[in-house]
Design an enzyme around this catalytic site. Structure first.
Site, PDB file in Angstrom:
ATOM      1  N   HIS A 104      -3.922  -3.994   5.731  1.00 51.92           N
ATOM      2  CA  HIS A 104      -4.858  -3.534   6.027  1.00 51.92           C
ATOM      3  C   HIS A 104      -4.289  -2.313   4.346  1.00 51.92           C
ATOM      4  O   HIS A 104      -5.395  -1.803   4.763  1.00 51.92           O
ATOM      5  CB  HIS A 104      -3.444  -1.947   7.033  1.00 51.92           C
ATOM      6  N   ASP A 152      -7.682   2.673  -1.633  1.00 52.18           N
ATOM      7  CA  ASP A 152      -8.266   2.900   0.015  1.00 52.18           C
ATOM      8  C   ASP A 152      -8.335   1.522   0.441  1.00 52.18           C
ATOM      9  O   ASP A 152      -9.321   1.012   0.266  1.00 52.18           O
ATOM     10  CB  ASP A 152      -9.058   3.556   0.610  1.00 52.18           C
TER      11      ASP A 152
HETATM   12  P1  ADQ Z   1      -4.027   5.218   6.529  1.00 52.75           P
HETATM   13  O1  ADQ Z   1      -3.768   5.258   5.262  1.00 52.75           O
HETATM   14  O2  ADQ Z   1      -3.841   5.847   7.577  1.00 52.75           O
HETATM   15  O3  ADQ Z   1      -4.258   4.003   7.063  1.00 52.75           O
HETATM   16  P2  ADQ Z   1      -7.240   6.009   7.399  1.00 52.75           P
HETATM   17  O4  ADQ Z   1      -7.679   4.964   7.350  1.00 52.75           O
HETATM   18  O5  ADQ Z   1      -7.576   6.694   6.785  1.00 52.75           O
HETATM   19  O6  ADQ Z   1      -5.931   5.576   6.717  1.00 52.75           O
HETATM   20  O7  ADQ Z   1      -6.963   6.880   8.551  1.00 52.75           O
HETATM   21  C1  ADQ Z   1      -6.164   6.313   9.819  1.00 52.75           C
HETATM   22  C2  ADQ Z   1      -6.403   7.132  11.340  1.00 52.75           C
HETATM   23  O8  ADQ Z   1      -5.390   8.143  10.654  1.00 52.75           O
HETATM   24  C3  ADQ Z   1      -7.908   7.342  10.772  1.00 52.75           C
HETATM   25  O9  ADQ Z   1      -7.871   7.219  12.714  1.00 52.75           O
HETATM   26  C4  ADQ Z   1      -8.359   9.252  11.121  1.00 52.75           C
HETATM   27  O10 ADQ Z   1      -8.926  10.322  12.634  1.00 52.75           O
HETATM   28  C5  ADQ Z   1      -6.377   9.303  11.187  1.00 52.75           C
HETATM   29  N1  ADQ Z   1      -6.373  10.420  10.193  1.00 52.75           N
HETATM   30  C6  ADQ Z   1      -6.003  10.602   9.275  1.00 52.75           C
HETATM   31  N2  ADQ Z   1      -5.510  11.748   8.579  1.00 52.75           N
HETATM   32  C7  ADQ Z   1      -5.607  12.203  10.158  1.00 52.75           C
HETATM   33  C8  ADQ Z   1      -5.497  14.036   9.626  1.00 52.75           C
HETATM   34  N3  ADQ Z   1      -5.321  14.765   9.194  1.00 52.75           N
HETATM   35  N4  ADQ Z   1      -5.957  14.420  11.722  1.00 52.75           N
HETATM   36  C9  ADQ Z   1      -5.701  13.522  12.409  1.00 52.75           C
HETATM   37  N5  ADQ Z   1      -6.401  12.567  12.469  1.00 52.75           N
HETATM   38  C10 ADQ Z   1      -5.584  12.104  11.381  1.00 52.75           C
HETATM   39  C11 ADQ Z   1      -4.559   2.653   6.498  1.00 52.75           C
HETATM   40  C12 ADQ Z   1      -5.191   2.210   5.267  1.00 52.75           C
HETATM   41  C13 ADQ Z   1      -6.191   2.365   5.822  1.00 52.75           C
HETATM   42  C14 ADQ Z   1      -7.493   1.632   7.212  1.00 52.75           C
HETATM   43  C15 ADQ Z   1      -6.757   1.675   7.379  1.00 52.75           C
HETATM   44  C16 ADQ Z   1      -6.891   0.654   8.941  1.00 52.75           C
HETATM   45  O11 ADQ Z   1      -4.189   2.700   4.237  1.00 52.75           O
HETATM   46  O12 ADQ Z   1      -6.994   2.305   3.849  1.00 52.75           O
HETATM   47  O13 ADQ Z   1      -8.353   2.277   7.323  1.00 52.75           O
HETATM   48  O14 ADQ Z   1      -4.402   1.386   7.869  1.00 52.75           O
HETATM   49  O15 ADQ Z   1      -6.609  -0.316   8.603  1.00 52.75           O
END
Ligand code: ADQ
Length: 473
Positions: A157, A364
């Site tokens: 991921h 990311d």
């Molecule tokens: P994350 O680093 O957690 O995931 P991201 O893809 O930006 O990053 O977010 C994942 C989920 O978390 C989103 O659905 C988002 O809505 C939710 N989220 C983020 N911030 C939030 C907040 N402040 N309040 C509520 N919900 C929040 C990892 C990798 C990413 C990749 C994902 C999925 O780092 O690059 O996109 O896995 O593969």
């Protein structure tokens, strides 16, 4: 149809209700697991005095789950240690924050072995096994050492780092070689896939045959397979009561000002300090925008046991306080910095009420927030996505205003451009991005990966192989 066994560090089955926070991954895996009568295996998040391998079976939202508890030392060394203090910073190009410790590597190997040991007896020969993310890279090789010849795939991921960075990890060869025990490896973008190819061809003399890396008689398919959102779910999220209420609340509180929104886990990879600095520069360079815009940054703390995360939290509080101190007036707060999480539905309302979505990670794997922001917009009057060129999402969302997240000037110019963009251009860009998000949604992602895995020749028709991570398969 073969049974799917999904394995990830944590098991997060979707929950019901309008305040639920249903991640795309949970939705996609749950759908695939339900239709194959599969099983989701992982750590419960709980600690136990002594690891016993006892499995807790549950059925949540129609999905069978199996979880194990880990010892405190496992959590320290494997999760807080090797996963979050070694691999996460290194794979996000932060060698400065990468901590190399033998205890961490030992704990990582031990927990992966514990996963293999407890999972093994649950497996049947035809099961398709899909392992997720950097916590569990050696698991496939561990299963092979135990004689499992199933089709096993792995999805990363997060980014795959350039070889020169990866080589600062003392056990980098073993780690990467263990990955070649998988039949399919999925990456979020072709950039990370190419970086992996660079490593295996240079370090192991592996040969590429189309999409396959061939090494010691094994063939591993390397797939560019970006994760997406649940497209069928956009509409219900945007039009839900919770979304409408959040949208109204933000619009009313903005009193006619243009809102700029950022939504991120509080993590140094997300470029939050740089984003705040860029916003400060924007207010400094363009005084005409003062009182006309406001930044809402939602950033709930994560990984609070890791010192670098405590540091970023302190830095951001100080930075937002100093910007507000410098620019605020009696009825205008330039930055609303909020340390709490919101439900998916509420987030969609917040996105829809915002003129600009600011997504500027330094690195990311994908960044689903960028896609969520686009999905939440009103096509008749959409906001503009300002997106880092270093997010995996930038390879797909080319119509965003793409910026360099390290340059405060570039981000500030990007925000100004987004705020001034004419309606027709906003509509055109939004349409193209929405089309991409809808086409390559999370079901497309899981189907693409599972089809690649299902195409792997069965155990009877492939060569008996390898030494992966030191053992005979
Ligand atoms: P994350 O680093 O957690 O995931 P991201 O893809 O930006 O990053 O977010 C994942 C989920 O978390 C989103 O659905 C988002 O809505 C939710 N989220 C983020 N911030 C939030 C907040 N402040 N309040 C509520 N919900 C929040 C990892 C990798 C990413 C990749 C994902 C999925 O780092 O690059 O996109 O896995 O593969």
């Amino acid at each position: 149809m073969p049974r799917l066994i999904a394995i990830s560090n944590r098991v997060q089955v979707e929950t019901e209700g309008e305040n639920a926070n249903r991640g795309g991954l949970a939705v996609a895996l749950a759908a695939a697991l339900r239709s194959s009568n599969g099983l989701w295996f992982g750590w419960s998040g709980e600690q136990t005095e002594e690891f016993t391998g006892q499995i807790t079976f549950r059925r949540e939202g129609g999905v069978a789950t199996a979880t194990i508890d880990l010892e405190a030392q496992d959590v320290d060394e494997y999760y807080n240690g090797f996963a979050n203090r070694t691999l996460w910073p290194l794979f996000h190009y932060r060698l400065d924050l990468t901590e190399i410790a033998r205890d961490f590597a030992g704990g990582y190997a031990r927990v992966n072995e514990r996963f293999a040991e407890t999972l093994g007896p649950l497996l049947e020969p035809d099961d398709l096994i899909w392992v997720h993310d950097y916590h569990l890279m050696p698991l496939g090789a561990r299963l092979r050492m135990r004689g499992f010849d199933n089709r096993i795939g792995f999805f990363l991921h997060i980014p795959w780092p350039p070889s020169s960075l990866l080589m600062s990890l003392p056990n980098h060869r073993d780690l990467v070689e263990s990955l070649l025990a998988y039949d399919v490896i999925g990456f979020q973008s072709d950039e990370w896939r190419q970086a992996f190819i660079d490593y295996v061809t240079a370090q192991f003399d592996a040969e590429m045959d189309g999409e396959y890396a061939c090494h010691k008689g094994r063939r591993t398919r390397l797939l560019d397979c970006p994760i997406g959102l649940d497209a069928a779910d956009f509409g219900s999220a945007v039009h839900s009561l919770a979304a409408k209420q959040a949208e109204t609340r933000l619009v009313v509180s903005a009193v006619g000002r243009d809102m700029i929104v950022g939504v991120d886990r509080l993590d140094y990879s997300k470029g939050l300090q740089e984003r705040f600095a860029a916003y400060e520069l924007l207010l400094t360079k363009r005084p005409e925008l003062r009182e006309k815009i406001a930044l809402l940054q939602i950033a709930p703390p994560s990984r609070g046991d890791v010192p670098s995360y405590q540091q970023i939290r302190a830095d951001l509080s100080a930075l937002s306080g100093s910007i507000n101190g410098e620019f605020a007036s009696i009825d205008w707060v330039p930055i609303r910095y909020v340390n709490q999480g919101y439900s998916r539905d509420e987030l969609f309302g917040i996105y829809r009420a915002s003129k600009v979505g600011l997504v500027t990670p330094l690195r990311d794997g994908m960044n689903l927030v960028a896609k969520e922001y686009v999905a939440a917009q009103d096509p008749a009057d959409p906001g503009v996505l300002v997106l880092s060129c270093f997010a995996g999402a930038a390879a797909q969302l080319k119509e965003a205003v793409i910026v360099n997240p390290h340059s405060a000037e570039d981000i500030a110019d990007g925000i100004a451009r987004a705020l001034a963009m004419p309606l027709a251009e906003r509509q055109e860009r939004h349409k193209a991005m929405l089309e991409c998000i809808t086409r390559q949604d999370v079901n497309w992602w899981s189907q693409t990966f599972m089809e690649a895995l299902a195409e792997v020749p069965g155990p009877d028709s492939r060569p008996q192989l390898i030494e992966a991570g030191g053992g005979k398969a």
